[in-house]
Design a protein around this motif. Structure first.
Motif, mmCIF file in Angstrom:
data_model
loop_
_atom_site.group_PDB
_atom_site.id
_atom_site.type_symbol
_atom_site.label_atom_id
_atom_site.label_comp_id
_atom_site.label_asym_id
_atom_site.label_seq_id
_atom_site.Cartn_x
_atom_site.Cartn_y
_atom_site.Cartn_z
ATOM 1 N N UNK A 125 3.198 0.514 7.606
ATOM 2 C CA UNK A 125 2.952 -0.910 7.837
ATOM 3 C C UNK A 125 2.145 -1.517 6.690
ATOM 4 N N UNK A 126 1.109 -0.793 6.240
ATOM 5 C CA UNK A 126 0.278 -1.309 5.153
ATOM 6 C C UNK A 126 1.095 -1.481 3.870
ATOM 7 N N UNK A 127 1.902 -0.469 3.546
ATOM 8 C CA UNK A 127 2.713 -0.539 2.323
ATOM 9 C C UNK A 127 3.789 -1.623 2.444
ATOM 10 N N UNK A 128 4.529 -1.590 3.554
ATOM 11 C CA UNK A 128 5.610 -2.545 3.728
ATOM 12 C C UNK A 128 5.132 -3.981 3.830
ATOM 13 N N UNK A 129 3.975 -4.192 4.479
ATOM 14 C CA UNK A 129 3.429 -5.548 4.594
ATOM 15 C C UNK A 129 3.083 -6.113 3.223
ATOM 16 N N UNK A 145 14.131 -8.242 -6.876
ATOM 17 C CA UNK A 145 13.944 -6.828 -7.229
ATOM 18 C C UNK A 145 13.434 -6.021 -6.037
ATOM 19 N N UNK A 146 12.384 -6.518 -5.382
ATOM 20 C CA UNK A 146 11.799 -5.772 -4.264
ATOM 21 C C UNK A 146 12.784 -5.633 -3.107
ATOM 22 N N UNK A 147 13.547 -6.672 -2.823
ATOM 23 C CA UNK A 147 14.500 -6.600 -1.722
ATOM 24 C C UNK A 147 15.688 -5.695 -2.038
ATOM 25 N N UNK A 148 16.048 -5.565 -3.337
ATOM 26 C CA UNK A 148 17.116 -4.624 -3.679
ATOM 27 C C UNK A 148 16.634 -3.195 -3.462
ATOM 28 N N UNK A 149 15.366 -2.953 -3.773
ATOM 29 C CA UNK A 149 14.797 -1.628 -3.496
ATOM 30 C C UNK A 149 14.801 -1.352 -1.994
ATOM 31 N N UNK A 150 14.438 -2.373 -1.217
ATOM 32 C CA UNK A 150 14.452 -2.228 0.246
ATOM 33 C C UNK A 150 15.870 -1.981 0.746
ATOM 34 N N UNK A 151 16.842 -2.703 0.193
ATOM 35 C CA UNK A 151 18.234 -2.518 0.612
ATOM 36 C C UNK A 151 18.714 -1.097 0.344
ATOM 37 N N UNK A 152 18.365 -0.568 -0.822
ATOM 38 C CA UNK A 152 18.758 0.807 -1.149
ATOM 39 C C UNK A 152 18.122 1.783 -0.166
ATOM 40 N N UNK A 153 16.842 1.566 0.130
ATOM 41 C CA UNK A 153 16.135 2.449 1.068
ATOM 42 C C UNK A 153 16.775 2.415 2.449
ATOM 43 N N UNK A 154 17.100 1.216 2.923
ATOM 44 C CA UNK A 154 17.648 1.082 4.266
ATOM 45 C C UNK A 154 19.107 1.518 4.348
ATOM 46 N N UNK A 181 6.324 8.106 6.017
ATOM 47 C CA UNK A 181 5.903 6.830 5.431
ATOM 48 C C UNK A 181 6.972 6.293 4.485
ATOM 49 N N UNK A 182 7.531 7.184 3.678
ATOM 50 C CA UNK A 182 8.530 6.763 2.700
ATOM 51 C C UNK A 182 9.823 6.274 3.339
ATOM 52 N N UNK A 183 10.138 6.749 4.547
ATOM 53 C CA UNK A 183 11.376 6.292 5.187
ATOM 54 C C UNK A 183 11.148 5.082 6.101
ATOM 55 N N UNK A 184 9.880 4.674 6.297
ATOM 56 C CA UNK A 184 9.601 3.571 7.221
ATOM 57 C C UNK A 184 9.159 2.284 6.546
ATOM 58 N N UNK A 185 8.561 2.355 5.357
ATOM 59 C CA UNK A 185 7.924 1.173 4.782
ATOM 60 C C UNK A 185 8.911 0.016 4.585
ATOM 61 N N UNK A 186 10.179 0.335 4.266
ATOM 62 C CA UNK A 186 11.155 -0.717 3.975
ATOM 63 C C UNK A 186 11.426 -1.589 5.199
ATOM 64 N N UNK A 187 11.354 -1.012 6.386
ATOM 65 C CA UNK A 187 11.583 -1.786 7.612
ATOM 66 C C UNK A 187 10.489 -2.839 7.779
ATOM 67 N N UNK A 188 9.244 -2.442 7.528
ATOM 68 C CA UNK A 188 8.141 -3.395 7.626
ATOM 69 C C UNK A 188 8.246 -4.452 6.528
ATOM 70 N N UNK A 189 8.646 -4.051 5.334
ATOM 71 C CA UNK A 189 8.772 -5.016 4.235
ATOM 72 C C UNK A 189 9.803 -6.089 4.568
ATOM 73 N N UNK A 190 10.949 -5.680 5.120
ATOM 74 C CA UNK A 190 11.980 -6.648 5.477
ATOM 75 C C UNK A 190 11.488 -7.577 6.586
#
Length: 313
Positions: A125-129, A145-154, A181-190
């Motif tokens: 949550x801290x990282x993704x927020x 850029x950040x959202x493309x990284x999130x898209x790749x992760x998800x 943590x590495x597999x969850x942060x993208x969900x919080x970021x989105x």
């Protein structure tokens, strides 16, 4: 143009003079709304019981299942309700292949599963927020850029990412936490980015920017508090997902070591005994895991209903 110190001193006193009574009243209203749902209330009570028993495991469990001085191999595979050789312990849920009391092992396993689920979800949550707020505030190329990284992760299945990471990092609580943590942060970021974009367009953000406040202060003191409702719901659901994912990778034998077994590893330890009619070694940890995950999920679903601004309070 005022500097940041002057802007902070001159900042509207809404947040400083907002009556705490109103906030407490809102909290009570939300609590009453939550308790109106019987399923949500039952899940919350059940979850609190599980948390309390897990925290109190060293004091309420009949034995420390990982203290070799308290465990005897001669008492292995005892059926539920059997007595220990000394008569000092009744194995309410039986024993496993190593002679450990299953009730005690489940309580200790609950501690590890809950701890990993809560810590990994909060860290993600801290990282993704932070990532979501930065993307929403600055927009443009930073957001793209950040959202493309999130898209790749998800786009990659979380179980696959976790398996690859743990295969490289090895077993251990710290390594399992890192993988989760590495597999969850993208969900919080989105989630945060979507809510923050809406807030970013409002007049009070323009006013804060006009006062010369720093981006960090605007993001974390003004935007973030108004994004908490979806964040709370997402964090609750991700705790349940993290516990389930950790149980899966531990069941496969690449998560936690035998000296720190979670509920998933307890299920794995009893899997070989199912065909021997010694069902309790695997079944009771499985039941505990299902109850834990379902109760957290129901609480999260009820929080979603309560915190939805479209619903009347």
């Amino acid at each position: 143009m005022m500097n940041e110190a002057q802007a902070e001193a001159a900042e509207p006193s809404v947040e400083k003079t907002a009556p705490s009574v109103a906030l407490e009243s809102m909290g009570l209203m939300l609590l009453r709304r939550f308790l109106r749902n019987r399923a949500g209330t039952a899940a919350l009570v059940l979850l609190l019981i599980l948390v309390v028993t897990a925290l109190a495991a060293p004091w309420i469990s009949p034995q420390n299942p990982y203290d070799l001085a308290q465990v005897s191999v001669m008492e292995a595979e005892r059926a539920p309700g059997a007595q220990s050789d000394t008569g000092a312990i009744t194995f309410v849920l039986g024993t496993d292949g190593a002679g450990r009391d299953m009730f005690s092992a489940i309580l200790y396993g609950l501690r590890i599963s809950l701890g990993i689920g809560v810590i990994s979800a909060l860290a993600a949550l801290a990282v993704g927020t932070t990532v979501g707020l930065v993307a929403a505030y600055f927009g443009g190329k930073v957001d793209a850029f950040l959202m493309r990284v999130v898209d790749v992760q998800l786009s990659i299945p979380t179980i696959l990412v976790a398996l690859v990471l743990l295969a490289v990092l090895g077993q251990g609580v710290d390594k399992t936490l890192m993988a989760l943590i590495l597999v969850q942060w993208a969900i919080f970021a989105r989630t945060v980015r979507g809510a923050a974009i809406v807030e970013r367009r409002k007049d009070y953000i323009e006013a804060a920017m006009g006062q010369g406040l720093s981006p960090r202060r605007i993001m974390f003191r003004h935007v973030l508090p108004n994004c908490m409702a979806p964040l709370i719901v997402t964090a609750t659901n991700q705790m349940a997902n993290a516990i389930s994912l950790e149980a899966t990778i531990s069941f496969l034998g690449i998560g936690l070591p035998q000296t720190q077994p979670s509920l998933g590893l307890l299920i794995s330890n009893g899997f070989d005994y199912i065909l021997s009619n010694e069902y309790w070694i695997s079944m009771f940890p499985g039941i505990a895991l299902v109850i834990l995950v379902v109760s957290i999920s129901v609480v999260g679903d009820q929080l979603r209903v309560v915190l939805n601004p479209k619903n009347d309070i």
